[in-house]
Write a protein that holds these residues in place. Sequence first.
Motif, PDB file in Angstrom:
ATOM      1  N   GLN A  55      87.393 -72.088 -39.832  1.00 51.91           N
ATOM      2  CA  GLN A  55      87.401 -73.482 -40.273  1.00 51.91           C
ATOM      3  C   GLN A  55      87.630 -73.458 -41.775  1.00 51.91           C
ATOM      4  O   GLN A  55      86.803 -72.957 -42.519  1.00 51.91           O
ATOM      5  N   GLY A  56      88.768 -73.949 -42.218  1.00 50.23           N
ATOM      6  CA  GLY A  56      89.094 -73.909 -43.631  1.00 50.23           C
ATOM      7  C   GLY A  56      90.539 -74.261 -43.877  1.00 50.23           C
ATOM      8  O   GLY A  56      91.019 -75.281 -43.392  1.00 50.23           O
ATOM      9  N   GLU A  57      91.261 -73.406 -44.571  1.00 50.24           N
ATOM     10  CA  GLU A  57      92.642 -73.661 -44.962  1.00 50.24           C
ATOM     11  C   GLU A  57      93.601 -72.693 -44.271  1.00 50.24           C
ATOM     12  O   GLU A  57      93.245 -71.563 -43.968  1.00 50.24           O
ATOM     13  N   ARG A  58      94.826 -73.167 -44.055  1.00 47.78           N
ATOM     14  CA  ARG A  58      95.890 -72.349 -43.475  1.00 47.78           C
ATOM     15  C   ARG A  58      96.984 -72.188 -44.528  1.00 47.78           C
ATOM     16  O   ARG A  58      97.393 -73.154 -45.163  1.00 47.78           O
ATOM     17  N   PHE A  59      97.453 -70.959 -44.691  1.00 46.69           N
ATOM     18  CA  PHE A  59      98.521 -70.647 -45.632  1.00 46.69           C
ATOM     19  C   PHE A  59      99.651 -69.942 -44.898  1.00 46.69           C
ATOM     20  O   PHE A  59      99.397 -69.158 -43.989  1.00 46.69           O
ATOM     21  N   ALA A  60     100.882 -70.215 -45.304  1.00 45.24           N
ATOM     22  CA  ALA A  60     102.057 -69.539 -44.749  1.00 45.24           C
ATOM     23  C   ALA A  60     102.808 -68.881 -45.902  1.00 45.24           C
ATOM     24  O   ALA A  60     102.947 -69.464 -46.975  1.00 45.24           O
ATOM     25  N   ARG A  61     103.276 -67.671 -45.660  1.00 43.49           N
ATOM     26  CA  ARG A  61     103.987 -66.927 -46.688  1.00 43.49           C
ATOM     27  C   ARG A  61     105.484 -67.153 -46.557  1.00 43.49           C
ATOM     28  O   ARG A  61     106.051 -67.109 -45.461  1.00 43.49           O
ATOM     29  N   ARG A  62     106.109 -67.379 -47.668  1.00 43.46           N
ATOM     30  CA  ARG A  62     107.561 -67.558 -47.713  1.00 43.46           C
ATOM     31  C   ARG A  62     108.163 -66.305 -48.342  1.00 43.46           C
ATOM     32  O   ARG A  62     107.933 -66.025 -49.521  1.00 43.46           O
ATOM     33  N   LEU A  63     108.890 -65.556 -47.548  1.00 46.45           N
ATOM     34  CA  LEU A  63     109.552 -64.334 -48.006  1.00 46.45           C
ATOM     35  C   LEU A  63     111.059 -64.504 -47.884  1.00 46.45           C
ATOM     36  O   LEU A  63     111.561 -64.903 -46.843  1.00 46.45           O
ATOM     37  N   VAL A  64     111.762 -64.196 -48.953  1.00 47.54           N
ATOM     38  CA  VAL A  64     113.224 -64.195 -48.935  1.00 47.54           C
ATOM     39  C   VAL A  64     113.668 -62.800 -49.355  1.00 47.54           C
ATOM     40  O   VAL A  64     113.250 -62.293 -50.393  1.00 47.54           O
ATOM     41  N   THR A  65     114.496 -62.187 -48.511  1.00 38.96           N
ATOM     42  CA  THR A  65     114.996 -60.840 -48.811  1.00 38.96           C
ATOM     43  C   THR A  65     116.519 -60.872 -48.907  1.00 38.96           C
ATOM     44  O   THR A  65     117.179 -61.724 -48.313  1.00 38.96           O
ATOM     45  N   ASP A  66     117.052 -59.919 -49.646  1.00 36.62           N
ATOM     46  CA  ASP A  66     118.509 -59.801 -49.734  1.00 36.62           C
ATOM     47  C   ASP A  66     119.004 -58.896 -48.608  1.00 36.62           C
ATOM     48  O   ASP A  66     118.233 -58.459 -47.757  1.00 36.62           O
ATOM     49  N   ALA A  67     120.285 -58.594 -48.598  1.00 34.08           N
ATOM     50  CA  ALA A  67     120.883 -57.792 -47.530  1.00 34.08           C
ATOM     51  C   ALA A  67     120.318 -56.372 -47.474  1.00 34.08           C
ATOM     52  O   ALA A  67     120.255 -55.766 -46.411  1.00 34.08           O
ATOM     53  N   ALA A  68     119.857 -55.860 -48.606  1.00 32.07           N
ATOM     54  CA  ALA A  68     119.306 -54.504 -48.649  1.00 32.07           C
ATOM     55  C   ALA A  68     117.836 -54.466 -48.233  1.00 32.07           C
ATOM     56  O   ALA A  68     117.248 -53.402 -48.122  1.00 32.07           O
ATOM     57  N   GLY A  69     117.230 -55.647 -48.013  1.00 27.16           N
ATOM     58  CA  GLY A  69     115.829 -55.693 -47.615  1.00 27.16           C
ATOM     59  C   GLY A  69     114.854 -55.822 -48.767  1.00 27.16           C
ATOM     60  O   GLY A  69     113.651 -55.803 -48.566  1.00 27.16           O
ATOM     61  N   THR A  70     115.363 -55.987 -49.979  1.00 33.43           N
ATOM     62  CA  THR A  70     114.514 -56.159 -51.153  1.00 33.43           C
ATOM     63  C   THR A  70     114.026 -57.608 -51.216  1.00 33.43           C
ATOM     64  O   THR A  70     114.806 -58.543 -51.029  1.00 33.43           O
ATOM     65  N   ILE A  71     112.746 -57.782 -51.475  1.00 32.97           N
ATOM     66  CA  ILE A  71     112.164 -59.122 -51.547  1.00 32.97           C
ATOM     67  C   ILE A  71     112.601 -59.783 -52.851  1.00 32.97           C
ATOM     68  O   ILE A  71     112.393 -59.255 -53.932  1.00 32.97           O
ATOM     69  N   THR A  72     113.223 -60.966 -52.726  1.00 30.39           N
ATOM     70  CA  THR A  72     113.661 -61.703 -53.906  1.00 30.39           C
ATOM     71  C   THR A  72     112.729 -62.876 -54.218  1.00 30.39           C
ATOM     72  O   THR A  72     112.610 -63.261 -55.372  1.00 30.39           O
ATOM     73  N   LYS A  73     112.093 -63.453 -53.201  1.00 30.18           N
ATOM     74  CA  LYS A  73     111.115 -64.530 -53.393  1.00 30.18           C
ATOM     75  C   LYS A  73     109.929 -64.267 -52.490  1.00 30.18           C
ATOM     76  O   LYS A  73     110.084 -63.860 -51.344  1.00 30.18           O
ATOM     77  N   ASP A  74     108.734 -64.510 -53.019  1.00 24.34           N
ATOM     78  CA  ASP A  74     107.509 -64.259 -52.270  1.00 24.34           C
ATOM     79  C   ASP A  74     106.418 -65.186 -52.799  1.00 24.34           C
ATOM     80  O   ASP A  74     105.977 -65.042 -53.931  1.00 24.34           O
ATOM     81  N   HIS A  75     106.014 -66.178 -51.984  1.00 30.45           N
ATOM     82  CA  HIS A  75     104.895 -67.024 -52.382  1.00 30.45           C
ATOM     83  C   HIS A  75     104.206 -67.602 -51.147  1.00 30.45           C
ATOM     84  O   HIS A  75     104.755 -67.612 -50.051  1.00 30.45           O
ATOM     85  N   TRP A  76     102.975 -68.059 -51.344  1.00 24.18           N
ATOM     86  CA  TRP A  76     102.146 -68.609 -50.282  1.00 24.18           C
ATOM     87  C   TRP A  76     102.076 -70.126 -50.423  1.00 24.18           C
ATOM     88  O   TRP A  76     101.804 -70.641 -51.496  1.00 24.18           O
TER      89      TRP A  76
END
Length: 82
Positions: free
Chosen positions: A55-76
């Motif tokens: 009982q509390g808060e729900r968070f979802a992570r937003r991950l954006v990766t490039d073609a090589a699999g490197t994370i370019t954006k990462d936030h909750w």
Amino acid sequence: MKLGKDIQKILDKTYEPNTIIERVMGRYDLAFKTDEVGRPVLLFLGKADDKGRIQGERFARRLVTDAAGTITKDHWDNKGHV
């Protein structure tokens, strides 16, 4: 509600892929689901009831990766109360 540094340290680690992991962090109960790589992508943060539901808060992570699999954006994103 924002995620604190201690909680963020837990969420920055890699875990077993496609699982739900439950932890206690200070006064909060945490439950998070991992993706196919093992990165946490869904977080429930609050106090667990007698059935184990948070009982509390729900968070979802937003991950954006490039073609090589490197994370370019990462936030909750806070998705609201559960």
